[in-house]
Structure formats: C-alpha cells, structure tokens
Design a protein around this motif. Structure first.
Motif, mmCIF file in Angstrom:
data_model
loop_
_atom_site.group_PDB
_atom_site.id
_atom_site.type_symbol
_atom_site.label_atom_id
_atom_site.label_comp_id
_atom_site.label_asym_id
_atom_site.label_seq_id
_atom_site.Cartn_x
_atom_site.Cartn_y
_atom_site.Cartn_z
ATOM 1 N N LEU A 56 7.189 -17.715 -7.684
ATOM 2 C CA LEU A 56 5.922 -18.237 -7.167
ATOM 3 C C LEU A 56 5.589 -17.608 -5.817
ATOM 4 O O LEU A 56 4.433 -17.261 -5.548
ATOM 5 N N SER A 57 6.594 -17.442 -4.968
ATOM 6 C CA SER A 57 6.367 -16.829 -3.660
ATOM 7 C C SER A 57 5.912 -15.387 -3.798
ATOM 8 O O SER A 57 5.000 -14.931 -3.075
ATOM 9 N N LEU A 58 6.505 -14.632 -4.730
ATOM 10 C CA LEU A 58 6.085 -13.255 -4.968
ATOM 11 C C LEU A 58 4.651 -13.211 -5.482
ATOM 12 O O LEU A 58 3.856 -12.357 -5.073
ATOM 13 N N TRP A 59 4.299 -14.148 -6.369
ATOM 14 C CA TRP A 59 2.937 -14.236 -6.905
ATOM 15 C C TRP A 59 1.936 -14.522 -5.793
ATOM 16 O O TRP A 59 0.886 -13.875 -5.698
ATOM 17 N N GLN A 60 2.253 -15.478 -4.931
ATOM 18 C CA GLN A 60 1.350 -15.828 -3.838
ATOM 19 C C GLN A 60 1.216 -14.678 -2.842
ATOM 20 O O GLN A 60 0.120 -14.392 -2.348
ATOM 21 N N GLY A 61 2.344 -14.004 -2.545
ATOM 22 C CA GLY A 61 2.281 -12.869 -1.628
ATOM 23 C C GLY A 61 1.445 -11.732 -2.170
ATOM 24 O O GLY A 61 0.701 -11.072 -1.423
ATOM 25 N N SER A 62 1.538 -11.490 -3.484
ATOM 26 C CA SER A 62 0.735 -10.433 -4.099
ATOM 27 C C SER A 62 -0.750 -10.760 -4.005
ATOM 28 O O SER A 62 -1.579 -9.883 -3.729
ATOM 29 N N TRP A 63 -1.087 -12.022 -4.222
ATOM 30 C CA TRP A 63 -2.480 -12.442 -4.104
ATOM 31 C C TRP A 63 -2.976 -12.306 -2.664
ATOM 32 O O TRP A 63 -4.117 -11.881 -2.429
ATOM 33 N N ALA A 64 -2.134 -12.669 -1.698
ATOM 34 C CA ALA A 64 -2.527 -12.551 -0.292
ATOM 35 C C ALA A 64 -2.786 -11.097 0.079
ATOM 36 O O ALA A 64 -3.776 -10.773 0.749
ATOM 37 N N ALA A 65 -1.900 -10.193 -0.386
ATOM 38 C CA ALA A 65 -2.099 -8.773 -0.105
ATOM 39 C C ALA A 65 -3.362 -8.246 -0.780
ATOM 40 O O ALA A 65 -4.132 -7.473 -0.191
ATOM 41 N N ALA A 66 -3.578 -8.670 -2.043
ATOM 42 C CA ALA A 66 -4.775 -8.227 -2.763
ATOM 43 C C ALA A 66 -6.050 -8.746 -2.100
ATOM 44 O O ALA A 66 -7.050 -8.030 -1.995
ATOM 45 N N LEU A 67 -6.007 -10.005 -1.631
ATOM 46 C CA LEU A 67 -7.188 -10.576 -0.978
ATOM 47 C C LEU A 67 -7.487 -9.865 0.338
ATOM 48 O O LEU A 67 -8.646 -9.567 0.643
ATOM 49 N N ALA A 68 -6.440 -9.563 1.123
ATOM 50 C CA ALA A 68 -6.646 -8.854 2.389
ATOM 51 C C ALA A 68 -7.237 -7.475 2.145
ATOM 52 O O ALA A 68 -8.168 -7.044 2.839
ATOM 53 N N THR A 69 -6.724 -6.776 1.138
ATOM 54 C CA THR A 69 -7.259 -5.463 0.794
ATOM 55 C C THR A 69 -8.698 -5.570 0.307
ATOM 56 O O THR A 69 -9.562 -4.769 0.676
ATOM 57 N N GLY A 70 -8.948 -6.599 -0.513
ATOM 58 C CA GLY A 70 -10.296 -6.800 -1.021
ATOM 59 C C GLY A 70 -11.294 -7.101 0.076
ATOM 60 O O GLY A 70 -12.418 -6.568 0.078
ATOM 61 N N VAL A 71 -10.901 -7.954 1.030
ATOM 62 C CA VAL A 71 -11.806 -8.288 2.146
ATOM 63 C C VAL A 71 -12.153 -7.039 2.941
ATOM 64 O O VAL A 71 -13.310 -6.819 3.328
ATOM 65 N N LEU A 72 -11.143 -6.190 3.177
ATOM 66 C CA LEU A 72 -11.390 -4.948 3.913
ATOM 67 C C LEU A 72 -12.357 -4.042 3.145
ATOM 68 O O LEU A 72 -13.331 -3.522 3.712
ATOM 69 N N VAL A 73 -12.099 -3.843 1.849
ATOM 70 C CA VAL A 73 -12.949 -2.950 1.050
ATOM 71 C C VAL A 73 -14.352 -3.524 0.913
ATOM 72 O O VAL A 73 -15.353 -2.815 1.085
ATOM 73 N N TRP A 74 -14.438 -4.830 0.607
ATOM 74 C CA TRP A 74 -15.770 -5.449 0.490
ATOM 75 C C TRP A 74 -16.527 -5.370 1.811
ATOM 76 O O TRP A 74 -17.742 -5.141 1.833
ATOM 77 N N GLY A 75 -15.815 -5.571 2.906
ATOM 78 C CA GLY A 75 -16.460 -5.500 4.219
ATOM 79 C C GLY A 75 -17.027 -4.121 4.495
ATOM 80 O O GLY A 75 -18.157 -3.985 4.992
ATOM 81 N N LEU A 76 -16.262 -3.073 4.172
ATOM 82 C CA LEU A 76 -16.752 -1.705 4.383
ATOM 83 C C LEU A 76 -17.942 -1.399 3.478
ATOM 84 O O LEU A 76 -18.897 -0.730 3.897
ATOM 85 N N ILE A 77 -17.888 -1.900 2.239
ATOM 86 C CA ILE A 77 -19.008 -1.668 1.325
ATOM 87 C C ILE A 77 -20.280 -2.353 1.844
ATOM 88 O O ILE A 77 -21.363 -1.749 1.884
ATOM 89 N N LEU A 78 -20.151 -3.627 2.226
ATOM 90 C CA LEU A 78 -21.318 -4.357 2.722
ATOM 91 C C LEU A 78 -21.827 -3.770 4.036
ATOM 92 O O LEU A 78 -23.043 -3.694 4.269
ATOM 93 N N TRP A 79 -20.910 -3.356 4.903
ATOM 94 C CA TRP A 79 -21.316 -2.739 6.178
ATOM 95 C C TRP A 79 -22.118 -1.466 5.922
ATOM 96 O O TRP A 79 -23.163 -1.234 6.537
ATOM 97 N N SER A 80 -21.631 -0.652 4.976
ATOM 98 C CA SER A 80 -22.360 0.579 4.652
ATOM 99 C C SER A 80 -23.712 0.278 4.027
ATOM 100 O O SER A 80 -24.717 0.918 4.347
#
Length: 319
Positions: A56-80
């Motif tokens: 469960l901890s590995l699953w949650q950590g993977s989601w946290a990493a994916a969400l952080a990456t997604g926020v960064l990518v979405w932010g750059l897309i919206l900023w552009s």
C-alpha cells in the motif's frame, strides 16, 4: 462573426462546454461510494496481512510521484497556453528556437531520475515481499487447475499418516521447499469445484483456511496452464505456472472471509476460478484440519506438472 465585428461569440459555446465537462468531472470524483477513510488508500482494499501495508505504501508513493509530475506538466501546458497565446502577445509567429541544450538535457535527465527512483523502491519492496523465512509456521500447496483450486495443507495432522517430503503427489515441488516441510506431515487437502459455495457468505468457490497471526508459506503449482493466485485484500498476487514453482509468505492479522480469484486469463471458464480465504484463530485452524482428516481428506492431491529441465538447472546454479 458578431455584429460589432468581433469573433467572441463562437468562443462562448466552447467555454460553456468546458464548464460542463469540469462540473461533470467534479461530480464523478465526489459522488463515488468511497468515504474519506477510504480515500488515502487510493482504491486499494483494507490490508489484512502484516506484509500488505508495504504494498500500500508503494502504491501511495507511486501516486504521489505521478501527481507531482502531472501538476508540473499540466502547469507548464497551461502556462504556455494562457501566457503565450497569440491574442495576448499580438505576435503572429513567435521566435523559433531550433536547439536548447540545457532544456534538452533537463527533459532527458529528469525522466531517468524518476524511473530510477521508482525502480529502486519497487525492487526493494519486491525483494522483501518475496523473501522466505527459514522455517514458516505453516506451508500450503496451492494447486491451480481448470477451473478451480486445490489446497494441500502440509501439516502433521492427527489421523493422517505419511510424509510430505516423499509423497509422490508432491513430486512437482522442488526439494528446496521440501527441506522446510515438517517431519511426518501426512497432511490433509481440500479440492474445489466452480459450483461450490462458502456456507457462511454464499460466495462461489472452495475455501482456504488460514490461522491469524501465524506466518503461512504458499507454494504455487499448476496442473495445466498458467493461473494467478490473487487474494484481493492481501494486495498482491503471483502466477501459478506449470513446470515452475512460485512461492511467497504472509501473516494474516485480521479474521474474516475474503475473496480470491484467478488473475490470469486461463481459458473459457477463467471467470469461474474463484475461491474464499477464511482467517480464523490458530485453535480453530487446527480443528478444521482435524475435521478434514475425519472426513477422509487425508494425504495430498497431485500438485501438478513437474519442473522443466531448464528450471531444475537454474535452481541448481542458484542454490
């Protein structure tokens, strides 16, 4: 074009549709059956073994990493999209950049770092989860076959005579597992059929009994094709392969009856390969084994296909 010469009117339906889509997404996200207590597990069931929280901890950590990456990518897309749109800059064609070595190095190195970190934690947890103890308290041979399951309880049960280490029905199990079998383990068995049902829950399939608070080793063998042994709240599954023996250990820490199923498409009646796992007190577990012995279910059912020469050679080199 609107009467005043602007082209704003076609944009309004698009904005209205975008608002409707966002509203529908919000409703779908909030109108599920999950409570606030379920949300941190991110779709995973409540763990019922001592080993499952690691998964469960590995699953949650993977989601946290994916969400952080997604926020960064979405932010750059919206900023552009918002700050470099033509209507804001009034520039027909922005400056064209052919090469940007620092930027190219950045989007090459960062994914490598992300994958390396995920690989490290996955390999670490996988090694820990598949680690076998020298002498487990209990060993159960799970036999997969079309279209149900058999369970060989490798135990020294009163009323059952024999020895699991030399029993011909367990010839498919490698010697390295037999070395850990208890002495004079005559054993008992349970053989299921797709039409069988658990008497308490009425769920289909045979019932595998486990003792709470005691380590159990599963030795997985198949009689025909590849199956997959999956007890849902254990949060892990492992393939049951003919000619190759897999194993893992768990320590159940919650009593109850839980669902299990085959997670590998194994043929036309794959969907009927269901079973139940009933976790009880150690005393009740021993009593159940004695009940099986009294019912005449002593000894072992055939474990399956013996290991291939390739697998035997591999184990000889690694042990």
């Amino acid at each position: 074009m609107s009467p005043n010469g602007s082209d704003r009117s076609p944009r309004r339906p698009m904005r209205r549709k975008l608002l409707q889509a966002l509203t529908a997404g919000l409703v779908l996200a909030t109108a599920t059956g999950c409570t606030y207590k379920d949300f941190p597990r991110l779709g995973m069931p409540t763990p019922v073994t001592e080993e499952a929280p690691r998964i469960l901890s590995l699953w949650q950590g993977s989601w946290a990493a994916a969400l952080a990456t997604g926020v960064l990518v979405w932010g750059l897309i919206l900023w552009s999209a918002f700050f470099h749109r033509r209507s804001r800059t009034k520039v027909e064609i922005p400056p064209q950049t052919r090469y940007n070595m620092p930027l190219e190095a950045l989007y090459t190195v960062v994914p490598i770092i992300i994958v390396s970190v995920l690989f490290y934690f996955t390999a670490r947890d996988e090694s820990k989860l598949l680690e076998l103890s020298p002498k487990p308290a209990h060993t159960i041979n799970v036999v997969g076959y079309q279209w149900s399951w058999g369970f060989n309880y490798i135990e020294d049960v009163p009323g059952s005579t024999g020895d699991a280490k030399t029993d011909e029905n367990l010839a498919a199990i490698p010697q390295r597992f037999k070395d850990d079998f208890p002495a004079n383990a005559g054993g008992v068995y349970e053989v299921g059929t797709p039409g069988e049902r658990n008497p308490q829950t009425n769920n289909p399939g045979p019932t595998l009994w486990l003792p709470k608070g005691e380590k159990v080793r599963f030795v997985l063998t198949s009689r025909d094709v590849i199956h997959s042994f999956w007890v849902v709240p254990f949060l892990m599954k492992q393939d049951v392969i003919p000619g190759h023996t897999n194993s893992f250990e768990v320590t159940p820490n919650q009593e109850g009856t839980f669902l299990g199923k085959c997670a590998e498409l194994c043929g036309v009646d794959h969907s009927r390969m269901l079973f139940n796992v009933k976790v009880v007190s150690p005393e009740r577990y021993q009593k159940h084994l004695e009940e099986l012995a009294k019912a005449g279910q002593t000894g072992y059912v055939p474990a399956g296909i013996e290991q291939t020469t390739h697998e035997k050679n591999r184990e000889t080199k690694t042990t």
